[in-house]
Design an enzyme around this catalytic site. Sequence first.
Site, short mmCIF file in Angstrom:
data_model
loop_
_atom_site.label_atom_id
_atom_site.label_comp_id
_atom_site.label_asym_id
_atom_site.label_seq_id
_atom_site.Cartn_x
_atom_site.Cartn_y
_atom_site.Cartn_z
N GLY A 45 -22.59 -24.54 -7.61
CA GLY A 45 -21.34 -24.49 -8.35
C GLY A 45 -21.30 -23.16 -9.10
O GLY A 45 -22.31 -22.73 -9.67
N ASP A 226 -14.79 -20.29 -6.50
CA ASP A 226 -15.99 -19.47 -6.62
C ASP A 226 -15.65 -18.04 -6.97
O ASP A 226 -16.48 -17.29 -7.48
CB ASP A 226 -16.80 -19.54 -5.32
CG ASP A 226 -17.40 -20.92 -5.18
OD1 ASP A 226 -16.68 -21.83 -4.69
OD2 ASP A 226 -18.55 -21.12 -5.63
N ASN A 236 -12.97 -20.68 -2.29
CA ASN A 236 -13.62 -21.95 -2.70
C ASN A 236 -14.27 -22.58 -1.48
O ASN A 236 -14.19 -22.06 -0.36
CB ASN A 236 -12.60 -22.88 -3.36
CG ASN A 236 -13.26 -24.05 -4.07
OD1 ASN A 236 -14.19 -23.84 -4.86
ND2 ASN A 236 -12.83 -25.26 -3.80
N LYS A 237 -14.91 -23.69 -1.70
CA LYS A 237 -15.63 -24.41 -0.65
C LYS A 237 -14.79 -24.56 0.62
O LYS A 237 -13.60 -24.89 0.54
CB LYS A 237 -16.04 -25.78 -1.20
CG LYS A 237 -16.77 -26.69 -0.25
CD LYS A 237 -18.01 -26.05 0.36
CE LYS A 237 -19.01 -25.58 -0.68
NZ LYS A 237 -20.07 -24.70 -0.09
O1 MRU Z 1 -21.78 -24.21 -2.18
P1 MRU Z 1 -21.47 -24.77 -3.53
O2 MRU Z 1 -21.70 -26.23 -3.62
O3 MRU Z 1 -22.14 -23.99 -4.64
O4 MRU Z 1 -19.91 -24.54 -3.70
C1 MRU Z 1 -19.30 -24.89 -4.89
C2 MRU Z 1 -17.83 -24.84 -4.83
O5 MRU Z 1 -17.24 -24.39 -3.89
C3 MRU Z 1 -17.10 -25.30 -6.04
O6 MRU Z 1 -15.86 -25.83 -5.68
C4 MRU Z 1 -16.88 -24.10 -6.96
O7 MRU Z 1 -18.08 -23.51 -7.32
C5 MRU Z 1 -16.12 -24.43 -8.15
S1 MRU Z 1 -17.03 -25.49 -9.22
C6 MRU Z 1 -16.81 -25.18 -10.74
#
Ligand code: MRU
EC number: 5.3.1.23
Length: 325
Positions: A45, A226, A236-237
């Site tokens: 995150g 992100d 984002n994800k």
């Molecule tokens: O690969 P990750 O689990 O670190 O990805 C996280 C995300 O994509 C979240 O949606 C993003 O960091 C926002 S969380 C505050």
Amino acid sequence: MRTIDWVDGAVEIIDQTALPDTERTLRLSTVDEVIDAIQRLAVRGAPAIGVAGAFGVAIAAREFAGEPDALSSAVLRLETARPTAVNLARGVRLAAAALATGPEAVLEAALALRDAEVTSSAAMASLGADLVTELCGSSPRLLTHCNTGGLATVTGGTALGVVAELHRRGGLGGVIASETRPLLQGARLTAWELGRLGIDYRVAVDGAGPFLMARGEVDAVILGADRVCANGDVINKVGSYAHALGARAAGIPFIVVAPESTVDEHTPSGDSVEIEDRAADEVLHFGTTRSTPPGARAINPAFDVTPAALVTAIVTDTRVLRPAP
Ligand code: MRU
């Protein structure tokens, strides 16, 4: 519950790879351990890895005291442990800027970043809940993707913090957690957090999101970021872009919640962001079981780019940006 903290001279994190079955804390006391935890997503995150990176520099200052070359190399390895979320490089650079003053100053900078993320989460929850109510009225039914709760920050969260705040206000009509293939941050982590918050939820496969929106079962999509680019593109994800297209087709708001520490004025647009490619095995297996024929290959971008034109609003801890015309 704090996802990450500095305890008795080391970093302590909730091991997110073990959830939801096992709740355990990991103690990280070397730079290699911090990098490994970031890369395995034991801590993950955007805001949480920013704080992890800053604490990593505090560890490096102690581990490589009197070895300037090794220290610089450790800082660079921390900064580049994952490429996409701007928070990691920012957190590392913020702490590294204090290296000339001494190890105590580095730790102070990292602790200040931890505290700032806690404060940001509370501010986003309030601003975001006001905005959702303004856009969707009372009792909105929301769909969220990946995990954006306390696990992704320090405590509180970004988009999931808004969901929790609406629940606290008695104004949440329902929440769907998109499972988030391949590592299931939605199914494993968001569901775990919602359960702990006492919020009723349903989990949907990622591909169901746009159809549920088309069928009128979702009033808004709300998720994190992100990196927010200068032109309003949102990284984002992976899967977020499909939800944005679904939201646009269904005529419902697509709301992004991210602290100012995720807004990157130095990145002009999504085209300039390095999207992390992760191991093929994450796609070729379901959990630990192979789900594809021997010899199958995979492509595994961990993030995607949602163009600004599909974004209704970006809620930070200090403002609401509205990139879509
Ligand atoms: O690969 P990750 O689990 O670190 O990805 C996280 C995300 O994509 C979240 O949606 C993003 O960091 C926002 S969380 C505050």
